[in-house]
Design an enzyme around this catalytic site. Structure first.
Site, short mmCIF file in Angstrom:
data_model
loop_
_atom_site.label_atom_id
_atom_site.label_comp_id
_atom_site.label_asym_id
_atom_site.label_seq_id
_atom_site.Cartn_x
_atom_site.Cartn_y
_atom_site.Cartn_z
N LYS A 79 33.61 27.50 -22.16
CA LYS A 79 33.35 29.92 -22.75
C LYS A 79 32.87 30.74 -21.49
CE LYS A 79 31.96 32.47 -26.51
NZ LYS A 79 31.07 32.69 -27.67
N SER A 154 33.44 33.57 -31.75
CA SER A 154 34.03 34.18 -30.86
C SER A 154 33.88 33.46 -29.72
CB SER A 154 33.62 35.26 -29.90
OG SER A 154 31.85 34.19 -29.35
N SER A 178 29.54 30.94 -33.84
CA SER A 178 30.75 31.76 -33.04
C SER A 178 31.43 29.93 -32.90
CB SER A 178 29.98 32.42 -31.61
OG SER A 178 30.85 33.58 -32.76
#
Length: 490
Positions: A79, A154, A178
């Site tokens: 990420k 996210s 997330s």
């Protein structure tokens, strides 16, 4: 079955037996990225050349008989709010568009010690603020199961990469769901460890008392292996837990007889998609048939969790994001003086959702409102923690939906942030309490969209939720299934 469809533990065995090479595996996954990522948009930065070089180095080390880590030669994705030395870390924000960290996050140091193949950095909601990956400054990520739907957020890029076969495993971060919510939406496994189990050093901070790094994987076995790699005390992180780290793979056994499962009545409420409720309750029934004991429990302060979270998280975000001022690093927009430069930089380079949360946070922390809002939220957070403590006196794990709906259409909630915030109702309480939770697939909607079951454990008891998740997963025939993407057959 193509190599990119296989989970990491199967590929590990194939590599160890020299049935395949790391170069062969990496080329297969990179071909998959080339075939589908133009449609999915999981990646922000692809490091294909470096990945091939890493794969070649792994093959050479294996040929020379040198020791290799568990993830050696297995392609993964990171990420883009996790600092990677020499590789851009943008947080999907224009303000960090050209930021290249001079150091690795601790999780990256641990991962790199395993000799993996790192494919690149995945898309996210800007600074991890959002639940759909529509708030990226660069592009929207699409759900591999239906390109018209969001992948969640996210960590939507990481979940979409694993679900589409564009990565075998990935790292994400979880501040209010997330990792787990995009895992649910994309039909993969997502694990949020206990707060402090994994170092936050080198993670670009959103809300420091809530953030936690965790894996997104094809199955529960892979989640346990990746958690083994990234866990442990870190002297660079004062919130890192000194608790001993077990071998989480030892929990991977089919054994739930006598396990006490709590079903919180507050999590099965009006407004939940009936298909989600049915899929989760059907999964609970599987546990009952396998010998688990089902107990109805109450977590009475759950109704305050969203309000509490959206006071505490923005307050911490407003503080953490003060450093992006155009002075030390990151983007700068020139102005007539220092104040004008800072104002223009932050106004032009932060996205709408980030600015919204900064404003909420500063309001909650401002003189005259601190006691009424932020301090009260901290007190309610304690009550939420106490609810779980009381519940775990009578149950071993708690089960509920990961999200109240399957993945929704892109654009359907972006204009209504409050509606999107309410999607976090089943996930944010864990972050407020610092507890571990895992999401794994438990069925699909009538439109073919994945539905996730969430299993919540006691602090530092990832082993029990992994055992419960593994037992259910092994009873199902569809785990690890990949979607067909725009005509590209999985």
């Amino acid at each position: 079955m193509s190599l990119y469809e296989k989970p990491a533990h199967v590929l590990h065995d194939m590599l160890a037996k020299k049935e395949i090479s790391a170069v062969e595996l990496t080329d297969d996954v990179l071909a998959r990225v080339e075939a589908v990522d133009g449609k999915v948009g999981a990646y922000l930065t692809l490091t294909a050349d470096a990945a091939r070089a890493q794969a070649k180095a792994v093959d050479e080390k294996r040929a020379a008989g040198k020791a290799l880590g568990y993830l050696a030669g297995i392609p993964g994705a990171i990420k883009d709010n996790i600092c990677t030395q020499g590789v851009k870390t943008t947080c999907a924000s224009k303000i960090l568009e050209n930021f290249v960290p001079p150091y690795d996050a601790t999780v990256m140091t641990k991962v790199k010690a395993e000799d993996p193949v790192l494919l690149g950095k995945t898309n996210l909601d800007e600074f991890a603020m959002g639940g759909s990956t529509e708030n990226s400054a660069y592009h929207v990520t699409h759900n591999p199961w239906n390109l018209g739907c969001v992948p969640g957020g996210s960590s939507g890029g990481s979940a979409a990469a694993v679900a589409s076969g564009s990565a075998i495993w990935a790292l994400g971060t979880d501040t209010g769901g997330s990792i787990r919510q995009p895992a649910s939406f994309c039909g993969v496994v997502g694990l949020k460890p206990t707060y402090g189990r994994v170092s936050r050093y080198g993670i670009v901070a959103y809300a420091s008392s809530l953030d936690q790094v965790g894996p997104l994987t094809r199955d529960v076995t892979d989640a346990a292996h990746v958690l083994n790699v990234i866990s442990g005390l870190d002297e660079m992180d004062s919130t890192s837990s000194p608790a001993a780290v077990p071998d989480f793979t030892q929990a991977l056994r089919e054994e739930v007889k006598g396990l006490k499962i709590g079903l919180p009545k507050e999590y099965f409420t009006e407004g939940m998609d009936p298909e989600v409720e049915k899929a989760v309750k059907d999964a609970i029934e599987v546990y009952r048939k396998l010998g688990a004991e089902i107990v109805e429990i109450s977590l009475p302060h759950t109704k305050y969790a969203i309000s509490t979270y959206y006071l505490i998280a923005p307050a911490e975000a407003a503080t953490n994001l003060q450093r992006y001022d155009g002075v030390s690093y990151g983007a700068r927009v020139d102005g007539v003086d220092l104040v004008d430069m800072m104002t223009k930089t932050r106004t032009e380079c932060f996205g709408e959702e980030v600015k919204r949360r900064i404003m909420i946070g500063n309001y909650a922390l401002s003189a005259g409102y601190y006691d009424a809002y932020y301090l009260k939220a901290l007190k309610v957070r304690t009550l939420i923690q106490q609810d779980y403590t009381e519940a775990f006196k009578s149950v071993d794990v708690i089960m509920c939906p990961t999200a109240p709906t399957p993945a929704y259409e892109i654009g359907s909630m972006i204009a209504d942030p409050l509606q999107m915030y309410l999607q976090d109702i089943c996930t944010v309480p864990l972050n407020l309490a610092g507890l571990p939770g895992i999401s794994l697939p438990c069925g699909k909607s009538s439109k073919g969209m994945p539905i996730g079951l969430q299993i919540i454990g006691k602090a530092l008891d990832e082993e029990t939720i992994l055992r419960a998740a593994y037992t259910y997963e092994q009873s199902q025939s569809y785990h690890g299934e990949l979607p067909t993407i725009g005509g590209e057959k999985a």
